[in-house]
Design a protein around this motif. Structure first.
Motif, mmCIF file in Angstrom:
data_model
loop_
_atom_site.group_PDB
_atom_site.id
_atom_site.type_symbol
_atom_site.label_atom_id
_atom_site.label_comp_id
_atom_site.label_asym_id
_atom_site.label_seq_id
_atom_site.Cartn_x
_atom_site.Cartn_y
_atom_site.Cartn_z
ATOM 1 N N UNK A 117 41.354 -22.805 -0.693
ATOM 2 C CA UNK A 117 42.470 -22.433 -1.562
ATOM 3 C C UNK A 117 43.636 -21.876 -0.746
ATOM 4 N N UNK A 118 43.318 -21.038 0.201
ATOM 5 C CA UNK A 118 44.378 -20.484 1.040
ATOM 6 C C UNK A 118 45.061 -21.579 1.854
ATOM 7 N N UNK A 119 44.249 -22.544 2.329
ATOM 8 C CA UNK A 119 44.828 -23.648 3.102
ATOM 9 C C UNK A 119 45.738 -24.504 2.233
ATOM 10 N N UNK A 120 45.282 -24.789 0.982
ATOM 11 C CA UNK A 120 46.120 -25.567 0.064
ATOM 12 C C UNK A 120 47.423 -24.839 -0.227
ATOM 13 N N UNK A 121 47.317 -23.530 -0.443
ATOM 14 C CA UNK A 121 48.523 -22.748 -0.709
ATOM 15 C C UNK A 121 49.457 -22.757 0.496
ATOM 16 N N UNK A 122 48.885 -22.669 1.681
ATOM 17 C CA UNK A 122 49.703 -22.692 2.891
ATOM 18 C C UNK A 122 50.386 -24.047 3.073
ATOM 19 N N UNK A 123 49.634 -25.145 2.768
ATOM 20 C CA UNK A 123 50.226 -26.483 2.876
ATOM 21 C C UNK A 123 51.397 -26.630 1.912
ATOM 22 N N UNK A 124 51.183 -26.170 0.649
ATOM 23 C CA UNK A 124 52.253 -26.266 -0.343
ATOM 24 C C UNK A 124 53.457 -25.422 0.062
ATOM 25 N N UNK A 125 53.170 -24.240 0.613
ATOM 26 C CA UNK A 125 54.260 -23.375 1.060
ATOM 27 C C UNK A 125 55.061 -24.040 2.175
ATOM 28 N N UNK A 126 54.343 -24.677 3.098
ATOM 29 C CA UNK A 126 55.025 -25.371 4.197
ATOM 30 C C UNK A 126 55.851 -26.536 3.655
ATOM 31 N N UNK A 127 55.284 -27.277 2.665
ATOM 32 C CA UNK A 127 56.045 -28.376 2.065
ATOM 33 C C UNK A 127 57.295 -27.850 1.370
ATOM 34 N N UNK A 128 57.153 -26.751 0.652
ATOM 35 C CA UNK A 128 58.320 -26.160 -0.024
ATOM 36 C C UNK A 128 59.382 -25.725 0.992
ATOM 37 N N UNK A 129 58.906 -25.119 2.073
ATOM 38 C CA UNK A 129 59.851 -24.705 3.107
ATOM 39 C C UNK A 129 60.543 -25.917 3.729
ATOM 40 N N UNK A 140 61.060 -28.844 2.219
ATOM 41 C CA UNK A 140 62.016 -29.364 1.243
ATOM 42 C C UNK A 140 63.280 -28.504 1.206
ATOM 43 N N UNK A 141 63.076 -27.178 1.270
ATOM 44 C CA UNK A 141 64.234 -26.283 1.251
ATOM 45 C C UNK A 141 65.098 -26.495 2.487
ATOM 46 N N UNK A 142 64.447 -26.662 3.639
ATOM 47 C CA UNK A 142 65.202 -26.907 4.868
ATOM 48 C C UNK A 142 65.964 -28.232 4.780
ATOM 49 N N UNK A 143 65.277 -29.258 4.208
ATOM 50 C CA UNK A 143 65.931 -30.552 4.065
ATOM 51 C C UNK A 143 67.132 -30.467 3.135
ATOM 52 N N UNK A 144 66.982 -29.777 1.991
ATOM 53 C CA UNK A 144 68.095 -29.624 1.058
ATOM 54 C C UNK A 144 69.245 -28.836 1.696
ATOM 55 N N UNK A 145 68.892 -27.795 2.409
ATOM 56 C CA UNK A 145 69.928 -27.022 3.087
ATOM 57 C C UNK A 145 70.652 -27.869 4.131
ATOM 58 N N UNK A 146 69.868 -28.684 4.840
ATOM 59 C CA UNK A 146 70.481 -29.557 5.830
ATOM 60 C C UNK A 146 71.422 -30.571 5.196
ATOM 61 N N UNK A 147 70.971 -31.135 4.054
ATOM 62 C CA UNK A 147 71.819 -32.106 3.355
ATOM 63 C C UNK A 147 73.112 -31.451 2.875
ATOM 64 N N UNK A 148 72.973 -30.254 2.310
ATOM 65 C CA UNK A 148 74.156 -29.553 1.811
ATOM 66 C C UNK A 148 75.119 -29.230 2.953
ATOM 67 N N UNK A 149 74.565 -28.786 4.068
ATOM 68 C CA UNK A 149 75.417 -28.475 5.218
ATOM 69 C C UNK A 149 76.091 -29.736 5.748
ATOM 70 N N UNK A 150 75.304 -30.847 5.775
ATOM 71 C CA UNK A 150 75.879 -32.108 6.245
ATOM 72 C C UNK A 150 77.021 -32.561 5.337
ATOM 73 N N UNK A 151 76.816 -32.448 4.007
ATOM 74 C CA UNK A 151 77.878 -32.815 3.063
ATOM 75 C C UNK A 151 79.110 -31.936 3.255
ATOM 76 N N UNK A 152 78.863 -30.643 3.454
ATOM 77 C CA UNK A 152 79.983 -29.730 3.674
ATOM 78 C C UNK A 152 80.756 -30.120 4.929
ATOM 79 N N UNK A 153 80.010 -30.446 5.979
ATOM 80 C CA UNK A 153 80.674 -30.851 7.227
ATOM 81 C C UNK A 153 81.469 -32.134 7.028
ATOM 82 N N UNK A 154 80.863 -33.088 6.242
ATOM 83 C CA UNK A 154 81.551 -34.361 6.001
ATOM 84 C C UNK A 154 82.848 -34.141 5.224
ATOM 85 N N UNK A 155 82.731 -33.365 4.112
ATOM 86 C CA UNK A 155 83.917 -33.095 3.296
ATOM 87 C C UNK A 155 84.987 -32.377 4.101
#
Length: 330
Positions: free
Chosen positions: A239-251, A253-268
């Motif tokens: 259970x702890x491993x599953x929670x850690x995997x999900x947490x890493x996936x969430x992190x 996804x958050x990093x990817x979204x932040x990167x996309x937003x920053x990239x869009x900001x740089x483009x604009x």
């Protein structure tokens, strides 16, 4: 002539008797101690013992009315076989132990005064009591699983009981001549039974059948409890491993979204900077053109700018008065 022979006979008797006495008494005046013996000088006629000196190996001229009261200087062997002991879990088991002890030469007088030559059974019984008392703090499982620790514990108990807690004069005489915490100023009670227990070996530990059945049942229950605990721990880990995997996936996804937003900001931002730079260059170019053409009136500037803008559209066609098409681009 007869008188002369009589004198010779008397002289012969007078000389012969002392010689005969010497021949008889001198050999019986020597007493021997073997290499494995200590001894005190003892008078045969009275039985009194002279304890002023402890004699060791050798042949001594001590007189015809003297002999040695002998003590063993080599190892004394004791085997405590199948001793019934009680463990901390209230079970009776049997233990066998072997030990070797040596009499202390410097304390032989105290041994003699306290026990005379009847010390062997006393020492053995005391070793037996020490063995029984040293095992009460251990359960049956510890007796079997940790023999080395058990042997050290029993050895120390027997060594302290028989040898006391007093430091020996020569601390290098054997391994435990001066154990940690030994006393340098000692009374007679601190010297134990005036012997050194130099060697000890823990033998077989026997568990009776009924006790062994209880012990095996307890071991089985313990193993089952350990197994269940391991299964529960494994589930928690999963259970702890599953929670850690999900947490890493969430992190991620958050990093990817932040990167996309920053990239869009740089483009604009880049596009805005591009447009601003282009318009600034265009404005500077128009100023240069107007200056070169001599356009000073605003209406001409506006018309020129308007026509320049229309010319930039692909589908725009410039004509004069909307009747005549201007061929080509101005």
């Amino acid at each position: 002539m007869a008188e002369k022979e009589k004198c010779i006979c008397i002289v012969g008797v007078a000389v012969g008797i002392p010689v005969l006495l010497i021949v008889i008494l001198v050999p019986v005046s020597f007493s021997t101690l073997e290499y494995y013996e200590f001894g005190f000088k003892r008078q045969k006629s009275t039985g009194s013992v002279d304890k002023a000196e402890v004699y060791t190996t050798g042949k001594y001229l001590i007189g015809p009315d003297a002999e040695f009261k002998v003590f063993s200087s080599d190892a004394h062997f004791i085997t405590l076989k199948d001793v019934a002991i009680f463990t901390a879990d209230k079970l009776e088991v049997k233990m066998t132990a072997h030990l070797q002890y040596f009499l202390r030469k410097d304390q032989l007088v105290l041994l003699h005064d306290t026990y005379d030559t009847d010390y062997r059974d006393i020492v053995k019984n005391s070793a037996l009591d020490a063995l029984k008392g040293s095992t009460t703090g251990y359960n049956t499982r510890e007796l079997i699983a940790n023999r080395k620790r058990m042997e050290q514990t029993v050895y120390k108990a027997v060594r302290d009981r028989l040898g006391g807690t007093c430091c020996r004069p020569d601390c290098s005489s054997y391994a435990y001549a001066c154990p940690t915490g030994c006393k340098t100023s000692c009374t007679s009670a601190d010297k134990g039974y005036y012997v050194d227990v130099k060697y000890f070996h823990l033998g077989q530990i026997t568990i009776p059948n009924d006790v062994q059945s209880q012990f095996m049942k307890a071991l089985t229950l313990q193993e089952e409890a350990d197994r269940e605990q391991l299964l529960q721990d494994a589930q928690v880990v999963r259970k702890n491993t599953t929670a850690m995997v999900q947490l890493i996936k969430n992190e991620a996804a958050e990093i990817r979204e932040n990167g996309t937003a920053i990239a869009n900001l740089i483009t604009v931002t880049a596009q805005a900077n591009y447009s601003a730079t282009l318009e600034s260059a265009r404005s500077d170019g128009l100023k240069a053109v107007f200056s070169s053409l001599g356009f000073t009136q605003q209406q001409y500037k506006s018309s020129f700018d308007y026509l320049k803008t229309l010319r930039g559209f692909d589908k725009a066609h410039l004509t004069v008065d909307f009747q005549q098409r201007i061929v080509g681009n101005l």
